[in-house]
Design a protein around this motif. Structure first.
Motif, PDB file in Angstrom:
ATOM      1  N   UNK A 143     -15.351  13.013  -2.024  1.00 41.66           N
ATOM      2  CA  UNK A 143     -16.354  12.739  -3.046  1.00 41.66           C
ATOM      3  C   UNK A 143     -16.536  13.923  -3.992  1.00 41.66           C
ATOM      4  N   UNK A 144     -16.623  15.142  -3.459  1.00 42.38           N
ATOM      5  CA  UNK A 144     -16.852  16.257  -4.384  1.00 42.38           C
ATOM      6  C   UNK A 144     -15.622  16.558  -5.212  1.00 42.38           C
ATOM      7  N   UNK A 145     -14.419  16.322  -4.688  1.00 47.33           N
ATOM      8  CA  UNK A 145     -13.222  16.503  -5.520  1.00 47.33           C
ATOM      9  C   UNK A 145     -13.195  15.488  -6.665  1.00 47.33           C
ATOM     10  N   UNK A 146     -13.529  14.243  -6.371  1.00 50.92           N
ATOM     11  CA  UNK A 146     -13.600  13.208  -7.404  1.00 50.92           C
ATOM     12  C   UNK A 146     -14.694  13.539  -8.422  1.00 50.92           C
ATOM     13  N   UNK A 147     -15.810  14.016  -7.941  1.00 54.44           N
ATOM     14  CA  UNK A 147     -16.924  14.365  -8.818  1.00 54.44           C
ATOM     15  C   UNK A 147     -16.550  15.514  -9.745  1.00 54.44           C
ATOM     16  N   UNK A 148     -15.806  16.479  -9.253  1.00 54.22           N
ATOM     17  CA  UNK A 148     -15.366  17.599 -10.101  1.00 54.22           C
ATOM     18  C   UNK A 148     -14.509  17.096 -11.262  1.00 54.22           C
ATOM     19  N   UNK A 149     -13.655  16.123 -10.999  1.00 55.06           N
ATOM     20  CA  UNK A 149     -12.829  15.534 -12.062  1.00 55.06           C
ATOM     21  C   UNK A 149     -13.720  14.823 -13.077  1.00 55.06           C
ATOM     22  N   UNK A 150     -14.694  14.074 -12.588  1.00 49.97           N
ATOM     23  CA  UNK A 150     -15.597  13.348 -13.492  1.00 49.97           C
ATOM     24  C   UNK A 150     -16.428  14.316 -14.341  1.00 49.97           C
ATOM     25  N   UNK A 151     -16.854  15.414 -13.759  1.00 48.22           N
ATOM     26  CA  UNK A 151     -17.597  16.429 -14.509  1.00 48.22           C
ATOM     27  C   UNK A 151     -16.754  16.906 -15.689  1.00 48.22           C
ATOM     28  N   UNK A 152     -15.502  17.204 -15.435  1.00 51.86           N
ATOM     29  CA  UNK A 152     -14.612  17.659 -16.503  1.00 51.86           C
ATOM     30  C   UNK A 152     -14.409  16.561 -17.548  1.00 51.86           C
ATOM     31  N   UNK A 153     -14.235  15.328 -17.085  1.00 56.92           N
ATOM     32  CA  UNK A 153     -14.052  14.199 -18.007  1.00 56.92           C
ATOM     33  C   UNK A 153     -15.274  14.006 -18.907  1.00 56.92           C
ATOM     34  N   UNK A 154     -16.464  14.126 -18.343  1.00 55.39           N
ATOM     35  CA  UNK A 154     -17.690  13.958 -19.134  1.00 55.39           C
ATOM     36  C   UNK A 154     -17.809  15.085 -20.161  1.00 55.39           C
ATOM     37  N   UNK A 155     -17.573  16.313 -19.724  1.00 55.79           N
ATOM     38  CA  UNK A 155     -17.655  17.445 -20.654  1.00 55.79           C
ATOM     39  C   UNK A 155     -16.646  17.286 -21.790  1.00 55.79           C
ATOM     40  N   UNK A 156     -15.444  16.844 -21.465  1.00 50.82           N
ATOM     41  CA  UNK A 156     -14.428  16.640 -22.502  1.00 50.82           C
ATOM     42  C   UNK A 156     -14.809  15.490 -23.439  1.00 50.82           C
ATOM     43  N   UNK A 157     -15.489  14.468 -22.915  1.00 51.52           N
ATOM     44  CA  UNK A 157     -15.941  13.378 -23.786  1.00 51.52           C
ATOM     45  C   UNK A 157     -17.009  13.890 -24.751  1.00 51.52           C
ATOM     46  N   UNK A 158     -17.908  14.731 -24.256  1.00 52.72           N
ATOM     47  CA  UNK A 158     -18.930  15.323 -25.131  1.00 52.72           C
ATOM     48  C   UNK A 158     -18.260  16.098 -26.259  1.00 52.72           C
ATOM     49  N   UNK A 159     -17.238  16.870 -25.921  1.00 52.25           N
ATOM     50  CA  UNK A 159     -16.510  17.617 -26.948  1.00 52.25           C
ATOM     51  C   UNK A 159     -15.802  16.672 -27.914  1.00 52.25           C
ATOM     52  N   UNK A 160     -15.259  15.581 -27.393  1.00 53.92           N
ATOM     53  CA  UNK A 160     -14.546  14.607 -28.221  1.00 53.92           C
ATOM     54  C   UNK A 160     -15.461  13.984 -29.273  1.00 53.92           C
ATOM     55  N   UNK A 161     -16.726  13.761 -28.909  1.00 56.94           N
ATOM     56  CA  UNK A 161     -17.666  13.178 -29.871  1.00 56.94           C
ATOM     57  C   UNK A 161     -18.420  14.285 -30.630  1.00 56.94           C
ATOM     58  N   UNK A 162     -17.816  15.472 -30.626  1.00 56.50           N
ATOM     59  CA  UNK A 162     -18.267  16.619 -31.413  1.00 56.50           C
ATOM     60  C   UNK A 162     -19.606  17.178 -30.975  1.00 56.50           C
ATOM     61  N   UNK A 163     -19.833  17.131 -29.658  1.00 55.51           N
ATOM     62  CA  UNK A 163     -21.024  17.750 -29.082  1.00 55.51           C
ATOM     63  C   UNK A 163     -20.641  18.983 -28.300  1.00 55.51           C
ATOM     64  N   UNK A 164     -21.614  19.612 -27.698  1.00 56.50           N
ATOM     65  CA  UNK A 164     -21.405  20.776 -26.845  1.00 56.50           C
ATOM     66  C   UNK A 164     -21.926  20.456 -25.456  1.00 56.50           C
ATOM     67  N   UNK A 165     -21.054  20.488 -24.449  1.00 55.02           N
ATOM     68  CA  UNK A 165     -21.538  20.224 -23.096  1.00 55.02           C
ATOM     69  C   UNK A 165     -22.411  21.382 -22.610  1.00 55.02           C
ATOM     70  N   UNK A 166     -23.558  21.031 -22.029  1.00 58.86           N
ATOM     71  CA  UNK A 166     -24.369  22.102 -21.436  1.00 58.86           C
ATOM     72  C   UNK A 166     -23.606  22.666 -20.249  1.00 58.86           C
TER      73      UNK A 166
END
Length: 147
Positions: free
Chosen positions: A47-70
């Motif tokens: 679960x935590x390995x999968x969650x780490x991937x999702x964290x990165x995916x979410x941060x990259x999506x924020x960057x993709x929509x021209x935001x800044x991930x906290x």
């Protein structure tokens, strides 16, 4: 490209929840004791390995929509709806917490998916759909484990 403050804020809120969820999972993995140790120790690591991937995916999506991930823990703690848990050693409490955390995350993902759809942000909508489908299955499995 979508540049929507509402989507960015909601994704950052989800990112915060995932970071706290991740830390909860690490604690469960490290501190689990009892007869289910071997089974749950391995499952919590998955679960935590999968969650780490999702964290990165979410941060990259924020960057993709021209935001800044906290990216500071104080920001995660002040933004997240999920709360950190400490010193959980038994499987039942850990699994119940995972279920509660996932239910909160899925509800937030559904809200983001709906918002993204209304703003014609297909990328975020698709990402949330994929997360929801996978996590609903995980939720079902952990609920079954409790029975």
């Amino acid at each position: 490209m979508v540049n929507n403050k509402e989507i960015i804020e909601k994704l950052n809120s989800l990112l915060s929840d995932f970071q706290i969820y991740y830390q909860n999972l690490r604690g469960f993995h490290w501190n689990i004791q009892g007869r289910e140790f071997f089974e749950l120790h391995a499952k919590f690591e998955e679960l935590y390995n999968d969650t780490a991937v999702k964290i990165d995916d979410i941060a990259e999506r924020i960057l993709t929509v021209e935001g800044t991930p906290i990216h500071a823990f104080e920001d995660y703690l002040s933004t997240a709806e999920i709360k950190p848990v400490k010193n959980v050693h038994d499987g039942e409490t850990a699994v119940k917490t995972i279920i509660d955390n996932l239910q909160s995350i899925i509800a937030k993902e559904k809200d983001i998916k709906e918002t993204a759809g209304s703003l014609d942000d297909g990328g975020t909508e698709d990402q949330m759909s994929a997360f929801i489908e996978e996590q609903e299955k995980t939720l079902w499995m952990y609920k079954a484990w409790l029975k």
